[in-house]
Design an enzyme around this catalytic site. Structure first.
Site: not given
Length: 312
Positions: A10, A58, A109, A167
């Site tokens: 990320r 979202e 994530h 992550r």
């Protein structure tokens, strides 16, 4: 591997977006109130006029991304994998996939290594969901070098791309001269006894397992399938024909992900015995990421034991 450099993919994503933004001004980055976590905040700081925070909405994020893409601009839409693939599935399918728009979904994530966030946020179903959408490219980078290359490849791609990012800081296993190509797998280690096919964070686990098994006289061939769709079926079949046995390793459910894609390819091209290593039809749980990987048999030792038991 304690002395190996580690970088979360990320972070690679966020930093490479900034670098790409310095070279091209024809794309926007969208986020859903998670810019610090997804690392798109770096792009926001550098190019605030090309960044849009869509808030905790979202489905709307994907609709806005689709609308922008119809104007000819490229778009990176970012949020956690659970929300990108899960909460917004209908919008991704109908608003982005169906019209085959060039939207890159930066899904961070992903997988069990989200750790303490627990089962609700540990998305182990997203590869299955995304690879079922017609025309969707699914890329799961294994390290910092591959993630940066994947960002650039996604920018140049035709149609929608699902970029699965982690992550947890992952070992950097590739050098500066590494060549990345969407749809082309990589032989990370040659071997003759068994083919180990891995993607994402599990490539480092597979290589660690191969090193351990080599000391026991087991010669593993390790394939890095950073692109789960389109799958490099030719490479998988070629390796399977050589070794006669295949183990797939993924930080995802064994249902519908890399293991399923490999089994589909081998059933048509080179049927051999296959062992799928991953999350076995259960939800995750809260805990430190490293401990969870060990608990679910996804660290190097766990992968080695799965291979060992398969070969007995």
């Amino acid at each position: 591997m304690a002395d190996v450099k580690r970088v979360a993919t990320r972070q690679s994503y966020g930093e490479e977006l900034v670098a790409l933004g310095a070279e091209h001004d024809d794309f926007l980055v969208l986020d859903a109130d998670l810019a610090a976590a997804t690392q798109t905040g770096r792009f926001k700081a550098a190019y605030p006029d090309r960044f849009v925070d869509c808030g905790i909405a979202e489905q709307n994020l994907m609709g806005v991304a689709a609308g922008i893409a119809t104007t000819g601009h490229r778009v990176f839409a970012s949020t956690f994998a659970m929300f990108a693939a899960g909460r917004a599935f209908e919008q991704v399918r109908n608003s982005i996939g169906y019209p085959h728009l060039h939207v890159v979904i930066g899904a961070t994530h992903a997988g069990i290594s989200v750790g303490e966030d627990g089962a609700t946020h540990q998305c182990n179903e997203d590869i299955a969901l995304m690879r079922a959408i017609p025309g969707m490219t699914v890329v799961v980078p294994s390290d910092d070098v591959e993630a940066r290359a994947a960002v650039r490849a996604a920018y140049e791609a035709d149609g929608p791309v699902y970029l699965r990012l982690g992550r947890l800081a992952a070992p950097v296993i590739h050098g500066d001269g590494y060549r990345f190509e969407v749809g082309r797998g990589v032989v990370e280690r040659e071997g003759a006894d068994v083919t180990v096919v891995a993607t994402g964070l599990m490539v480092s686990s597979a290589l660690e397992a191969a090193e351990a098994l080599a000391r026991e006289g087991v010669d593993c061939e390790v394939l890095n399938l950073h692109t789960v769709k389109p799958l490099d079926a030719d490479l998988v079949a070629e390796s399977a024909a050589k070794t006669g046995r295949v183990v797939t390793v993924e930080e995802h459910s064994v249902i519908g992900g890399l293991g399923g894609a490999v089994c589909e390819a081998l059933a048509e091209r080179c049927p051999v015995p296959v062992r799928r290593v991953g999350v076995r039809d259960v939800f995750g749980e809260s805990g430190p990421a490293v401990d969870l990987l060990a608990r679910y048999g996804l660290d190097g030792a766990g992968v080695a034991e799965s291979i060992r038991s398969f070969l007995r």
